[in-house]
Design an enzyme around this catalytic site. Sequence first.
Site, mmCIF file in Angstrom:
data_model
loop_
_atom_site.group_PDB
_atom_site.id
_atom_site.type_symbol
_atom_site.label_atom_id
_atom_site.label_comp_id
_atom_site.label_asym_id
_atom_site.label_seq_id
_atom_site.Cartn_x
_atom_site.Cartn_y
_atom_site.Cartn_z
ATOM 1 N N TYR A 74 0.836 -1.212 0.000
ATOM 2 C CA TYR A 74 0.000 0.000 0.000
ATOM 3 C C TYR A 74 0.869 1.260 0.000
ATOM 4 O O TYR A 74 0.691 2.167 -0.818
ATOM 5 C CB TYR A 74 -0.899 -0.037 1.236
ATOM 6 C CG TYR A 74 -1.761 1.181 1.482
ATOM 7 C CD1 TYR A 74 -2.981 1.339 0.829
ATOM 8 C CD2 TYR A 74 -1.380 2.161 2.402
ATOM 9 C CE1 TYR A 74 -3.792 2.455 1.087
ATOM 10 C CE2 TYR A 74 -2.181 3.263 2.656
ATOM 11 C CZ TYR A 74 -3.387 3.409 1.999
ATOM 12 O OH TYR A 74 -4.180 4.501 2.249
HETATM 13 N N1 LIG Z 1 -9.670 6.242 5.465
HETATM 14 C C1 LIG Z 1 -8.477 6.656 5.817
HETATM 15 O O1 LIG Z 1 -8.159 6.806 6.999
HETATM 16 C C2 LIG Z 1 -7.451 6.962 4.774
HETATM 17 C C3 LIG Z 1 -6.194 7.428 5.206
HETATM 18 C C4 LIG Z 1 -5.245 7.743 4.259
HETATM 19 C C5 LIG Z 1 -5.524 7.605 2.921
HETATM 20 N N2 LIG Z 1 -6.747 7.133 2.528
HETATM 21 C C6 LIG Z 1 -6.966 6.996 1.086
HETATM 22 O O2 LIG Z 1 -8.225 7.563 0.752
HETATM 23 C C7 LIG Z 1 -8.781 6.847 -0.364
HETATM 24 C C8 LIG Z 1 -10.180 6.373 -0.036
HETATM 25 O O3 LIG Z 1 -10.129 5.590 1.142
HETATM 26 P P1 LIG Z 1 -11.450 5.105 1.916
HETATM 27 O O4 LIG Z 1 -11.089 5.023 3.331
HETATM 28 O O5 LIG Z 1 -12.614 5.913 1.489
HETATM 29 O O6 LIG Z 1 -11.571 3.616 1.325
HETATM 30 P P2 LIG Z 1 -12.846 2.660 1.165
HETATM 31 O O7 LIG Z 1 -12.336 1.266 1.244
HETATM 32 O O8 LIG Z 1 -13.938 3.081 2.107
HETATM 33 O O9 LIG Z 1 -13.305 2.981 -0.317
HETATM 34 C C9 LIG Z 1 -12.519 2.593 -1.421
HETATM 35 C C10 LIG Z 1 -13.419 2.443 -2.628
HETATM 36 O O10 LIG Z 1 -12.602 1.953 -3.702
HETATM 37 C C11 LIG Z 1 -13.319 0.935 -4.366
HETATM 38 N N3 LIG Z 1 -12.420 -0.034 -4.992
HETATM 39 C C12 LIG Z 1 -11.583 -0.896 -4.350
HETATM 40 N N4 LIG Z 1 -10.978 -1.689 -5.256
HETATM 41 C C13 LIG Z 1 -11.444 -1.321 -6.470
HETATM 42 C C14 LIG Z 1 -11.205 -1.803 -7.787
HETATM 43 N N5 LIG Z 1 -10.396 -2.845 -8.028
HETATM 44 N N6 LIG Z 1 -11.834 -1.208 -8.816
HETATM 45 C C15 LIG Z 1 -12.708 -0.172 -8.584
HETATM 46 N N7 LIG Z 1 -12.988 0.314 -7.354
HETATM 47 C C16 LIG Z 1 -12.353 -0.274 -6.308
HETATM 48 C C17 LIG Z 1 -14.159 0.254 -3.277
HETATM 49 O O11 LIG Z 1 -15.252 -0.457 -3.838
HETATM 50 C C18 LIG Z 1 -14.554 1.428 -2.403
HETATM 51 O O12 LIG Z 1 -15.805 1.984 -2.799
HETATM 52 C C19 LIG Z 1 -7.798 5.718 -0.662
HETATM 53 O O13 LIG Z 1 -6.909 6.128 -1.677
HETATM 54 C C20 LIG Z 1 -7.040 5.554 0.637
HETATM 55 O O14 LIG Z 1 -5.757 5.027 0.432
HETATM 56 C C21 LIG Z 1 -7.711 6.796 3.425
#
Ligand SMILES: NC(=O)c1ccc[n+]([C@@H]2O[C@H](COP(=O)([O-])OP(=O)(O)OC[C@H]3O[C@@H](n4cnc5c(N)ncnc54)[C@H](O)[C@@H]3O)[C@@H](O)[C@H]2O)c1
Length: 254
Positions: free
Chosen positions: A157
């Site tokens: 990641y």
């Molecule tokens: N939540 C946090 O604390 C956090 C912290 C740092 C960075 N981020 C980043 O923010 C972004 C969103 O995170 P989140 O927490 O909302 O994640 P989440 O898991 O809630 O949502 C991710 C979305 O991506 C979609 N997805 C996953 N694999 C896929 C694929 N192969 N094809 C198409 N869609 C796909 C999923 O269906 C989901 O709707 C990500 O890039 C994550 O790395 C999140």
Amino acid sequence: MTWGLDGKLALVTGGAGGIGEEICFALAESGARVVLHDLQNAPRASVCERINAAGFAHEVTTTFGDLADLDALQKDVVSLVAEIGPVSVLVNNAAINPRGPIETYALEDFVRVQAINAHAAFVLSQAVMPGMRKAGGAIVNIGSQTLAGGVPDMVPYVSAKGALLGLTRSLAREAGPYGVRVNMVSPGAIPTDLERRVWADQLARVEAEVVAKQSLKFRGSARDVANAVLFLASEKSRFITGHELNVNGGWHMG
Ligand SMILES: NC(=O)c1ccc[n+]([C@@H]2O[C@H](COP(=O)([O-])OP(=O)(O)OC[C@H]3O[C@@H](n4cnc5c(N)ncnc54)[C@H](O)[C@@H]3O)[C@@H](O)[C@H]2O)c1
């Protein structure tokens, strides 16, 4: 100055939940025509329904795709552009986050994370670039605070987030002369399903640890991240490119 996004086409990956859902909402609220891309069918539909119930100028539409299938993704986005016009805003948000010590990953597990979290952003950026070069545009990549200090058990990641930062800076340099800006928003710990899945049995402990590490003593929200994305997607940030904007309550600074 308004956001400058009225009627502009915005493509958001991973829009069916968490941060992506709020990004779709914020862009739709600002007047953009949003296309929500995601793997999951039911959440895609219900997210569109929720946003469209707010009655913004343009309805959010949705398209299915698996970012791991890069050939199909390339074809799909080219067809999408031919069908509904050039993309003005691309938000590469979707990511997966498997955990475990390095020796527990098969090579294909590592490669899959790179495909979804980083290579798909390359494919999409490449596909939208001809249109953006003609009319300008903004790409916002979603990074992660984990890249700043490294985190154990998250090598695939965090590696992918590093690749995304490289893409951000390099493409910002290349596309700037054509009026295309490329930036990154790097969230800290935001309570979404991802956090709830990963820390299912230790949520209270994680919550307390996160707040202790932040300078600001409250949890951030998906909307806080979406607001930063909206700013970088909009005309209000017209002189900003190649930048990584931390949205982390003052956890990591720098
Ligand atoms: N939540 C946090 O604390 C956090 C912290 C740092 C960075 N981020 C980043 O923010 C972004 C969103 O995170 P989140 O927490 O909302 O994640 P989440 O898991 O809630 O949502 C991710 C979305 O991506 C979609 N997805 C996953 N694999 C896929 C694929 N192969 N094809 C198409 N869609 C796909 C999923 O269906 C989901 O709707 C990500 O890039 C994550 O790395 C999140």
